[in-house]
Structures are given as C-alpha cells and as structure tokens.
Design an enzyme around this catalytic site. Structure first.
Site, PDB file in Angstrom:
ATOM      1  CE1 TYR A  53      -8.841   0.020   1.201  1.00 21.53           C
ATOM      2  CE2 TYR A  53      -8.518   1.879   2.682  1.00 21.53           C
ATOM      3  CZ  TYR A  53      -8.026   1.020   1.726  1.00 21.53           C
ATOM      4  OH  TYR A  53      -6.730   1.154   1.291  1.00 21.53           O
ATOM      5  CG  LEU A 237       3.970  -4.043  10.254  1.00 22.99           C
ATOM      6  CD1 LEU A 237       3.142  -4.060  11.537  1.00 22.99           C
ATOM      7  CD2 LEU A 237       5.425  -4.377  10.563  1.00 22.99           C
ATOM      8  CG  PHE A 239      -1.995  -8.166   4.374  1.00 24.90           C
ATOM      9  CD1 PHE A 239      -1.851  -6.818   4.076  1.00 24.90           C
ATOM     10  CD2 PHE A 239      -2.961  -8.873   3.683  1.00 24.90           C
ATOM     11  CE1 PHE A 239      -2.643  -6.200   3.129  1.00 24.90           C
ATOM     12  CE2 PHE A 239      -3.770  -8.263   2.734  1.00 24.90           C
ATOM     13  CZ  PHE A 239      -3.613  -6.919   2.461  1.00 24.90           C
ATOM     14  N   GLY A 240       0.786  -8.047   8.446  1.00 18.46           N
ATOM     15  CA  GLY A 240       1.121  -8.606   9.748  1.00 18.46           C
ATOM     16  C   GLY A 240       2.184  -9.679   9.721  1.00 18.46           C
ATOM     17  CG  LEU A 242       7.528  -8.029   7.175  1.00 21.25           C
ATOM     18  CD1 LEU A 242       7.653  -6.729   6.391  1.00 21.25           C
ATOM     19  CD2 LEU A 242       8.867  -8.758   7.220  1.00 21.25           C
ATOM     20  CE  LYS A 245      -0.963 -11.118  13.260  1.00 15.77           C
ATOM     21  NZ  LYS A 245      -2.112 -10.292  13.737  1.00 15.77           N
TER      22      LYS A 245
END
Length: 348
Positions: A53, A237, A239-240, A242, A245
């Site tokens: 990471y 989610l 990667f967002g 869900l 947005k």
C-alpha cells in the site's frame, strides 16, 4: 461496537476494521492520523494495512501507508490499544519495486517483507500477518475462473507456514492469515498446519459486497465455519460504487474516476452499475443512504468477523461507522436477495 474473536485465537477485534490503502495516495499523513484518531474514538481497535500500500501500487509510494501508521503509533503511544494487521505481497512480475521483483512467499522473502514492515510501522510485532495473495495460480482481482494453463512454479504451502512458524517463535508475529484465497487453499493451509504442527490460519481476507457474494456461492462460508477461520470482508462498497455517487454523478471524484479504468474494471461493468441503481433505490426508499445499507448488510452477515472500511474524508468515515447501528428489516434483506438474484455477482 460489537467485538468478535478471530478464529481460534485470543484476538478480539471490532466488527469494523479501518482499512488504510488510501494513506499515501488519496490521503496525506495528517489525514491518516486524523482517521486513526477518529476510528479509535468510535471503538474501532482493528487496523489493516499491507507492504504494497497505498493503491494503486507504484514504486514512488510503496510503503507510505505503513510509514504513516508508524508515525501515528510513535506519536500517540497507542500500539497496545490496537490489533495491527499487515500483509506480505505474493508474486507479481509487474511490481518490480517490491523486494527487487522477487517477492514470493518463500522463507527469505517473508522474513524480508516482515522486517521491512515492522521498521515502517515502528513496532516489534504485528498481531496478524497475512499473505496478500497466493503463490500458486489462482483466480483473483476480477478473474473468476480457474485456468490450468496458467500454472506456474510456486512455493509449497508447507514452506510458507514453516517460515511463518519461525517468525511466530521469534515473537514478531502473533497470528497468521490468508487473503484472496479459495476453498482449496483454506483447506490446504489448515491441513498442513494440523499435520505438521505449524501455525494455523486464523483469518481469510476476501472480497465481499452486494455485487460480489462468491464467498457464499463457492461454499467458502461453510469451509470457514467448519474450520473456524474468520472472514475479514474487504471492498464492502465496491470501490465506492455502492455509495451510488457515480450513479448520481458519473464524474464524481473518487477511485473510479481519478485512476484509469484498467485499474478496477470489474466495478465499472454495466451490470454492476445497474445493480447499484437498484440497491440505491431500495436504500433510499427505506430511509438509508446507499452506503449505509451496503455496509449494514455486510456488518450483519453471520460469517463476517470484521468488515474493512476505507474513506478519504472524516465525513465518509463517520457515515460508514454509523451504519454499524442500523438493523435491516427482514423485508429489506429479502429485497436485497431479490436484486442479487437478478444481478448475481457482477462485481466478482
């Protein structure tokens, strides 16, 4: 905050785990420290990171996430207040900057990976050391079918566990786990540990969200239940996606618009978008944000020991943690399963 025991260990962790893979890419060191402070204030005691990471992985940023956590630990003195987990990268010919491109799960590499992580984290041990992905050929990161023609030389599981055993005995690791594993892999790790007297895996960190429920359909849930291996669910989610947005605004700022679509194509599939629209409508019709419903559903699954959440802002982190108190009605769960029947695992 509810607490769960990991596998057969003595580790008690919050059912929400703070994921950190944005630290050093989308989040500054100050952002990272603020998130860590807030997570602890809200009852989260479980922090997950990895030597690879932040993501997307690159030579210029690799290791920054662990370094940010390390400076926070040194500043706050909170090491004994958290359960700290990190991961060793498996083989990937493209990531030549990790251990000179020789990163595999053999004894020398595992020792080198752990020692470097401990230095960055500014600690003398980790509570949970995980194998980020297998040495052997196995479908991961959007691939969902096993292909024998992709077989490659790999490190035997017994050798990997032997190396981990040495590090447990040295006091550098308390417990071990796997990630992105299959039912066969879990069974083989358990068999090798039990027949050879080697460390037993306590956890499996695998993808799990409303668009990716293969943990259920591949019977990994039964395997892990019977072998007492706890699921750490990542990407709850998608990667967002869900959060809806991107459905509401296709140009919304986030991982799926900041980075090239080749980095995470599975969450851009048309069926994922269509499923997201239906999940979002269901959530809003029942007084929840799409993110809250997706997370509340994940938090409530009987086989999920802890759900790994990530955020780029404290507002997002608050919303994600607040979802822990939401109890989904039987009617909402039934409706979720109905959507899943129409759009089965499009994000797997």
């Amino acid at each position: 905050m509810k607490m769960h025991r990991l596998g057969k260990t003595d580790l008690l962790v919050s059912r929400i785990c703070l994921g950190t893979m944005t630290f050093g890419e989308q989040n500054t060191e100050a952002d990272a420290h603020a998130q860590l402070d807030y997570a602890l204030e809200r009852g989260i005691n479980f922090i997950d990171t990895a030597e690879m990471y932040p993501v997307p992985p690159s030579a210029g940023t690799q290791g920054a996430t662990e370094r940010f956590i390390g400076t926070w630990l040194k500043k706050t003195g909170k090491r004994h207040d958290i359960v700290l987990a990190t991961k060793a990268a498996g083989p990937n010919a493209n990531q030549t900057w990790i251990r000179g491109g020789r990163h595999n799960l053999d004894p020398a590499n595992i020792r080198a990976a752990l020692d470097a992580s401990l230095q960055r984290l500014q600690t003398d041990h980790v509570d949970l050391y995980q194998l980020h992905w297998p040495s052997r050929n196995v479908p991961i990161f959007g691939a969902n079918s096993f292909e024998p023609k992709k077989e490659r030389n790999s490190v035997p599981i017994e050798d990997t566990l032997g190396a981990l055993d040495d590090l447990v005995k040295a006091g550098k690791i308390r417990h071990v786990g796997v990630s992105n594993e299959s039912p066969w892999g879990v069974c083989e790790y358990v068999k090798q540990s039990e027949t050879k007297g080697l460390p037993r895996i306590a956890t499996i960190q695998n993808l799990y969200n409303l668009t990716a429920r293969a943990f259920e359909t591949t019977l990994l849930d039964e395997v892990c239940y019977r072998e007492d291996v706890s699921l750490l669910a990542y990407s709850p989610l998608a990667f967002g996606q869900l959060s809806a947005k991107y459905v509401d605004d296709p140009q919304a700022v986030g991982r799926l618009t900041i980075y090239p679509p080749t980095w995470s194509p599975r969450y851009l599939r048309p069926m994922v978008v269509e499923a997201t629209k239906e999940y979002a409508a269901l959530a809003r019709a029942n007084g929840m944000t799409p993110a809250q419903m997706a997370l509340a559903w994940c938090y409530s699954r009987w086989f999920v020991a802890s759900t790994i959440i990530g955020a780029t802002t404290l507002a997002q982190l608050k919303e994600n943690i607040d979802a822990e108190s939401i109890v989904l009605s039987d009617e909402v769960v039934k409706a979720i399963d109905g959507i899943h029947a129409r759009y089965t695992n499009p994000g797997q």
